[in-house]
Design a protein around this motif. Structure first.
Motif, short mmCIF file in Angstrom:
data_model
loop_
_atom_site.label_atom_id
_atom_site.label_comp_id
_atom_site.label_asym_id
_atom_site.label_seq_id
_atom_site.Cartn_x
_atom_site.Cartn_y
_atom_site.Cartn_z
N SER A 154 0.81 -1.22 0.00
CA SER A 154 0.00 0.00 0.00
C SER A 154 0.84 1.26 0.00
O SER A 154 0.31 2.38 0.03
N GLY A 155 2.16 1.10 0.01
CA GLY A 155 3.05 2.25 0.02
C GLY A 155 3.33 2.81 1.40
O GLY A 155 3.97 3.86 1.53
N VAL A 156 2.84 2.11 2.45
CA VAL A 156 3.06 2.58 3.82
C VAL A 156 4.46 2.19 4.28
O VAL A 156 4.91 1.06 4.07
N GLY A 157 5.15 3.15 4.91
CA GLY A 157 6.51 2.89 5.38
C GLY A 157 6.55 2.18 6.71
O GLY A 157 5.72 2.42 7.59
N HIS A 158 7.50 1.28 6.86
CA HIS A 158 7.70 0.55 8.12
C HIS A 158 9.20 0.54 8.45
O HIS A 158 10.05 0.65 7.56
N PHE A 159 9.50 0.40 9.74
CA PHE A 159 10.90 0.44 10.19
C PHE A 159 11.16 -0.70 11.16
O PHE A 159 11.64 -0.51 12.28
N TYR A 160 10.81 -1.91 10.74
CA TYR A 160 10.94 -3.07 11.62
C TYR A 160 12.39 -3.25 12.06
O TYR A 160 13.32 -3.24 11.26
N GLY A 161 12.56 -3.40 13.38
CA GLY A 161 13.89 -3.65 13.93
C GLY A 161 14.73 -2.42 14.17
O GLY A 161 15.89 -2.52 14.60
N HIS A 162 14.15 -1.23 13.94
CA HIS A 162 15.00 -0.04 14.08
C HIS A 162 15.43 0.26 15.52
O HIS A 162 16.50 0.85 15.71
N ARG A 186 19.78 1.32 26.26
CA ARG A 186 18.63 0.53 26.70
C ARG A 186 17.32 1.24 26.35
O ARG A 186 16.37 0.61 25.87
N LEU A 187 17.28 2.55 26.58
CA LEU A 187 16.05 3.30 26.27
C LEU A 187 15.80 3.34 24.76
O LEU A 187 14.65 3.25 24.32
N VAL A 188 16.85 3.49 23.95
CA VAL A 188 16.69 3.46 22.50
C VAL A 188 16.12 2.11 22.07
O VAL A 188 15.19 2.03 21.26
N GLU A 189 16.65 1.05 22.65
CA GLU A 189 16.21 -0.30 22.28
C GLU A 189 14.78 -0.58 22.73
O GLU A 189 14.05 -1.35 22.10
N GLN A 190 14.35 0.07 23.82
CA GLN A 190 13.03 -0.20 24.39
C GLN A 190 11.96 0.79 23.95
O GLN A 190 10.79 0.60 24.26
#
Length: 448
Positions: A287-295, A322-326
């Motif tokens: 559908s053209g929607v952007g995703h950022f899996y695992g970022h 830790r905060l970036v990852e969570q």
């Protein structure tokens, strides 16, 4: 004077100036202390400049505790009323082969010549309790207008000492001042010289800049300077997220999230880096929607390298990583997941994560922020309720201890720790109440 006040010279500083004057020398309070006092701020320290040579300064203060802290550059530290005051001989500087330090220093007799070597007009003023303010380069006018302007040619000033560029950005963020056009152009043009500056000095200026009230304006105006320090962020500029939750590119979203966070360095560093992994993880569906899996995990890994390069202390680095990852982890407003979060992060960590989420939401598309912030308020209420109940979420909160298990007849060894952890898991999941008798009864049944 339109928001610029008089200099409030401390008694001890006035006393030291008086001693030098009595010995036949000129002396003035100088630099940042004068600037801050004029702005109605309390200076962290007071520096004094004088036409007296270092040996003459030491001779004048024989009745005081004196340390020859920088004789090569004309600096002597004199202690009065428990405070150390740096007293430095008027000087001029020549040659800056490392773009950081002068190759040669020569002492001079004129105050103006000393002030002419300084970075910005607002830092090139001196004050004497009887003679008043010495302002040869328009420092007061620039303070009144909220302008950061180099003394002399900006490019020369930055080629002499590249750290001055980060100082300009820091002053702009902290004071809410505007960097004058020619000075700004020179910062953009000379930014590569920042590679000549020690990482520790860059880090200190970056931290102060990030905690400034006007950080958004500065980061949006000088992204190229920030990318010189943190090139991993460069891909974020102009990166369209193609997602209804985001009205801004990754960099603008990042900047707005930094500004939306409390003025705490851990939280603001987290927001600066929370989406640094997005460009590397971008995909678009049918559908053209952007995703950022695992970022989040990718961002935490990038943050680790950034912190090592800028020589951050390990405690800060680990906390931010830790905060970036969570930061994308779901936290439903229910007791069980809240207990799990408290077990994983502790109360301070959970509150930091909620602050990160709030800043992140505030920098998203306005159409979605209200609902998401309301949900976050529910999560915060849940946290407060769980804590008010005295809920158990760590081993130390358990109603039984290793000693209790040994008294019950368990043999010393790793099984004691395993049993306590199993009890904590049952309590966290709500299968057991954190009550002494109930926990011991469970252990008894398991060992029969």
């Amino acid at each position: 004077m339109d928001g610029v006040y008089a200099v409030a010279l401390p008694q001890a500083a006035a006393q030291l100036i008086g001693v030098l004057n009595a010995a036949g020398h000129a002396a003035y309070a100088v630099g940042g202390c004068v600037r801050d006092s004029l702005l109605g701020r309390t200076p962290k320290d007071w520096d004094i400049c004088t036409d007296a040579l270092p040996e003459q300064v030491m001779a004048a203060f024989q009745a005081y505790r004196v340390l020859p802290t920088g004789l090569k550059h004309g600096t002597v530290t004199v202690f009065a009323e428990g405070e150390g005051y740096e007293i430095t001989t008027f000087r001029k500087e020549a040659g800056y082969s490392d773009h950081r330090h002068p190759d040669a220093v020569a002492f001079v007799s004129a105050l103006r010549e000393d002030l002419a070597r300084r970075d910005f007009t607002m830092n090139a003023m001196a004050y004497h309790p009887q003679e008043g303010l010495k302002d040869y380069f328009g420092g007061v006018a620039d303070l009144r207008c909220g302008t950061i302007r180099c003394v002399g040619q900006p490019a020369w000033r930055f080629e002499e000492d590249a750290l001055r560029m980060m100082r300009a950005l820091r002053f702009a963020a902290v004071y809410g001042f505007t960097i004058e056009a020619e000075t700004a152009r020179a910062i953009h043009a000379c930014r590569r010289l920042l590679s000549c500056v020690a990482p520790e000095r860059l880090r200190a200026e970056l931290d102060a800049l990030l905690c400034g009230a006007a950080v958004e304006k500065v980061l949006l105006a000088f992204p190229d300077v920030i990318f010189t320090l943190i090139p991993e962020l460069a891909m974020a500029q102009g990166f369209n997220q193609h997602n209804r939750y985001h009205a801004y590119d990754v960099w603008t979203h990042t900047v707005k999230s930094v500004a939306a966070a409390p003025q705490d360095i851990t939280l603001r560093l987290t927001m600066l880096l929370h989406d640094v992994g997005k460009p590397l993880c971008f995909t678009r569906d049918a559908s053209g929607v952007g995703h950022f899996y695992g970022h989040p995990a990718a961002g935490a890994q990038l943050a680790r390298g950034i912190f090592a390069r800028l020589r951050y202390d390990r405690a800060t680095a680990m906390q931010v990583e830790r905060l970036v990852e969570q930061h994308c982890r779901e936290l439903p407003p229910r007791d069980k997941p809240m207990r799990r979060a408290l077990n994983r992060l502790g109360e301070v960590g959970v509150r930091q994560l909620l602050a990160v989420k709030r800043a992140d939401i505030k920098a998203q598309a306005p159409a979605v922020t209200e609902e998401r912030l309301l949900t976050l308020c529910q999560v915060e209420r849940c946290l407060d309720e769980v804590l008010a109940q005295g809920a158990c979420f760590t081993l130390k909160d358990l109603a039984v201890s290793g000693k209790d298990l040994l008294e019950l007849g368990m043999q010393p060894g790793p099984d004691v720790g395993k049993t306590l952890k199993a009890l904590l898991e049952d309590v966290l999941d709500g299968r057991l109440e954190n009550e002494y008798e109930a926990l011991l009864e469970t252990v008894k049944k398991a060992t029969e």
